[in-house]
Design a protein around this motif. Structure first.
Motif, PDB file in Angstrom:
ATOM      1  N   GLY A 154      -1.333  14.300  -6.830  1.00 51.21           N
ATOM      2  CA  GLY A 154      -1.205  14.950  -6.021  1.00 51.21           C
ATOM      3  C   GLY A 154      -0.862  15.532  -4.990  1.00 51.21           C
ATOM      4  N   MET A 155      -2.501  13.890  -4.733  1.00 48.44           N
ATOM      5  CA  MET A 155      -2.440  14.136  -3.455  1.00 48.44           C
ATOM      6  C   MET A 155      -2.495  12.594  -2.988  1.00 48.44           C
ATOM      7  SD  MET A 155      -6.957  14.482  -4.172  1.00 48.44           S
ATOM      8  CE  MET A 155      -6.916  15.934  -5.160  1.00 48.44           C
ATOM      9  N   THR A 156      -3.672  11.420  -1.688  1.00 46.18           N
ATOM     10  CA  THR A 156      -3.218  10.700  -1.321  1.00 46.18           C
ATOM     11  C   THR A 156      -3.943   9.430  -1.867  1.00 46.18           C
ATOM     12  OG1 THR A 156      -3.931  11.308   0.575  1.00 46.18           O
ATOM     13  CG2 THR A 156      -1.642  11.201   0.430  1.00 46.18           C
ATOM     14  N   PRO A 157      -4.507   8.652  -2.053  1.00 46.34           N
ATOM     15  CA  PRO A 157      -5.906   7.797  -2.023  1.00 46.34           C
ATOM     16  C   PRO A 157      -6.701   8.562  -0.979  1.00 46.34           C
ATOM     17  CG  PRO A 157      -4.233   6.348  -2.242  1.00 46.34           C
ATOM     18  CD  PRO A 157      -3.537   7.395  -2.068  1.00 46.34           C
ATOM     19  N   LEU A 174     -11.733  11.782   0.230  1.00 47.77           N
ATOM     20  CA  LEU A 174     -12.333  12.569   0.771  1.00 47.77           C
ATOM     21  C   LEU A 174     -13.034  13.577   0.533  1.00 47.77           C
ATOM     22  CD1 LEU A 174     -10.549  13.264   4.218  1.00 47.77           C
ATOM     23  CD2 LEU A 174     -12.566  11.548   3.851  1.00 47.77           C
ATOM     24  N   LYS A 175     -11.827  14.168  -0.929  1.00 48.97           N
ATOM     25  CA  LYS A 175     -11.878  15.453  -1.727  1.00 48.97           C
ATOM     26  C   LYS A 175     -13.510  15.318  -2.658  1.00 48.97           C
ATOM     27  CE  LYS A 175      -9.296  18.277  -2.947  1.00 48.97           C
ATOM     28  NZ  LYS A 175      -9.127  19.291  -2.915  1.00 48.97           N
ATOM     29  N   GLN A 214       0.606  -1.180   0.014  1.00 49.57           N
ATOM     30  CA  GLN A 214       0.039   0.260  -0.070  1.00 49.57           C
ATOM     31  C   GLN A 214       0.836   1.381   0.120  1.00 49.57           C
ATOM     32  OE1 GLN A 214      -3.378  -0.208   3.432  1.00 49.57           O
ATOM     33  NE2 GLN A 214      -3.496   2.413   2.508  1.00 49.57           N
ATOM     34  N   ALA A 215       2.138   0.919   0.354  1.00 44.93           N
ATOM     35  CA  ALA A 215       2.887   2.637   0.790  1.00 44.93           C
ATOM     36  C   ALA A 215       3.187   3.323  -1.001  1.00 44.93           C
ATOM     37  CB  ALA A 215       4.127   1.846   1.654  1.00 44.93           C
ATOM     38  N   HIS A 216       4.315   2.098  -1.426  1.00 45.59           N
ATOM     39  CA  HIS A 216       4.576   2.574  -3.193  1.00 45.59           C
ATOM     40  C   HIS A 216       2.809   2.147  -3.758  1.00 45.59           C
ATOM     41  CE1 HIS A 216       6.264   0.763  -6.375  1.00 45.59           C
ATOM     42  NE2 HIS A 216       6.113   1.133  -7.216  1.00 45.59           N
ATOM     43  N   PHE A 217       1.635   1.757  -3.702  1.00 42.77           N
ATOM     44  CA  PHE A 217       0.800   2.688  -4.168  1.00 42.77           C
ATOM     45  C   PHE A 217       0.164   4.186  -4.111  1.00 42.77           C
ATOM     46  CE2 PHE A 217      -4.145   3.032  -3.338  1.00 42.77           C
ATOM     47  CZ  PHE A 217      -4.421   2.944  -4.768  1.00 42.77           C
ATOM     48  N   ASN A 218       0.475   4.608  -2.143  1.00 42.55           N
ATOM     49  CA  ASN A 218       0.215   5.591  -1.998  1.00 42.55           C
ATOM     50  C   ASN A 218       1.222   6.755  -2.866  1.00 42.55           C
ATOM     51  OD1 ASN A 218      -1.587   4.358  -0.579  1.00 42.55           O
ATOM     52  ND2 ASN A 218      -0.750   4.818   1.320  1.00 42.55           N
ATOM     53  N   LYS A 219       2.137   6.744  -2.769  1.00 48.79           N
ATOM     54  CA  LYS A 219       3.813   7.006  -2.906  1.00 48.79           C
ATOM     55  C   LYS A 219       3.629   7.430  -5.266  1.00 48.79           C
ATOM     56  CE  LYS A 219       8.410   7.558  -3.723  1.00 48.79           C
ATOM     57  NZ  LYS A 219      10.087   6.449  -3.948  1.00 48.79           N
ATOM     58  N   GLN A 220       2.749   6.119  -5.493  1.00 51.45           N
ATOM     59  CA  GLN A 220       2.524   6.615  -7.149  1.00 51.45           C
ATOM     60  C   GLN A 220       1.346   7.000  -7.225  1.00 51.45           C
ATOM     61  OE1 GLN A 220       5.175   5.632  -9.351  1.00 51.45           O
ATOM     62  NE2 GLN A 220       3.239   6.396 -10.850  1.00 51.45           N
TER      63      GLN A 220
END
Length: 275
Positions: free
Chosen positions: A257-260, A265-266, A245-251
């Motif tokens: 320009g924001m995390t999943p 939330l947006k 998940q960390a790799h996914f969040n980073k990509q």
């Protein structure tokens, strides 16, 4: 005959309308879009899809990623990250959206030269774009405008050029496997070396096959997040072939320009605002 696009329109609040191209141009053109409205302030996201865009602006300057675009006729190159466009005041614009590799019929230089850039049509080889701009301004119906655009595109295209069969095969393979197929495997299935595949992608699409695959995976992630709001980010990461998940969040953050979670939330907030 060009018909209105049946894809769900999430930009009704901007007066946005989208039309499909005729069969003649359907292999290179994704759609034509039109916006005519007065906006107080609105910020929208333009997600990367491997295509180019031409924008003809008849109102206030558009703002892309915080930069004003004062050109009334400009080309938006292929992008590897999501861009943010801010609308304010009078809004009247027309767009031509190319499919991946579609814009290669109009350029002899590598499309990667204008990756992640917006440039004036005056700095390109497009012919008689000022005449197109004027004709579209004078025409009264959207159907007439579409016909004018298609006639101009047919004249502007370099008919001796076409997308490589290797590119077409590779795009099909990448989409079929949702961006999960290794680039070396794609090259082998398309019948070429990986280095040649990467060169063709830079030349005719404007990005590398790896970048295109990554964008496709993140596109799938956005769709899942919006359709299944309580889905596990770890599960999405696993389904999209990320190591964790960390790799996914980073990509995801690199492209969006924001995390999943911030994206979710947006999305929920904007959905509630428009209800």
């Amino acid at each position: 005959m060009a018909l209105p696009d049946s894809v769900e329109n999430s930009l009704h609040h901007l007066g946005f309308q989208r039309f499909l191209p005729s069969n003649k141009l359907s292999s290179i053109i994704h759609s034509y879009w039109f916006i005519d409205n007065d906006i107080t302030v609105s910020t929208e996201h333009l997600h990367p899809d491997g295509g180019f865009g031409i924008i003809l602006n008849y109102s206030d300057a558009l703002e892309l990623d915080g930069n004003l675009i004062n050109d009334t006729c400009f080309l938006d190159g292929t992008n590897t990250t999501t861009r943010r466009v801010r609308f304010k005041g009078e809004l009247k614009a027309i767009g031509i959206r190319f499919k991946p590799a579609g814009a290669s019929l109009f350029f002899s230089s590598p499309l990667s030269e204008i990756k992640n850039q917006s440039i004036s049509l005056a700095d390109t080889t497009f012919i008689q774009y000022s005449d197109l701009y004027s004709k579209l301004e004078k025409s009264t119906t959207l159907y007439e405008k579409v016909l004018i655009i298609e006639e101009w595109l047919s004249r502007a295209a370099q008919t001796e050029r076409k997308a490589s069969n290797i590119i077409n095969q590779s795009l099909t393979l990448i989409r079929r496997h949702n961006g999960l197929l290794p680039i070396q495997s794609i090259a082998e299935l398309a019948g070429c070396h990986q280095r040649k595949l990467e060169r063709l992608f830079n030349l005719q699409i404007g990005m590398t096959p790896k970048e295109y695959s990554q964008n496709l995976r993140i596109e799938q992630a956005r769709k899942t997040i919006k359709s299944v709001a309580d889905s596990s980010f770890a599960m999405i990461a696993e389904e999209l072939g990320y190591f964790d998940q960390a790799h996914f969040n980073k990509q995801f953050k690199k492209i969006e320009g924001m995390t999943p979670r911030e994206y979710l939330l947006k999305f929920i907030s904007r959905k509630q605002e428009r209800c």
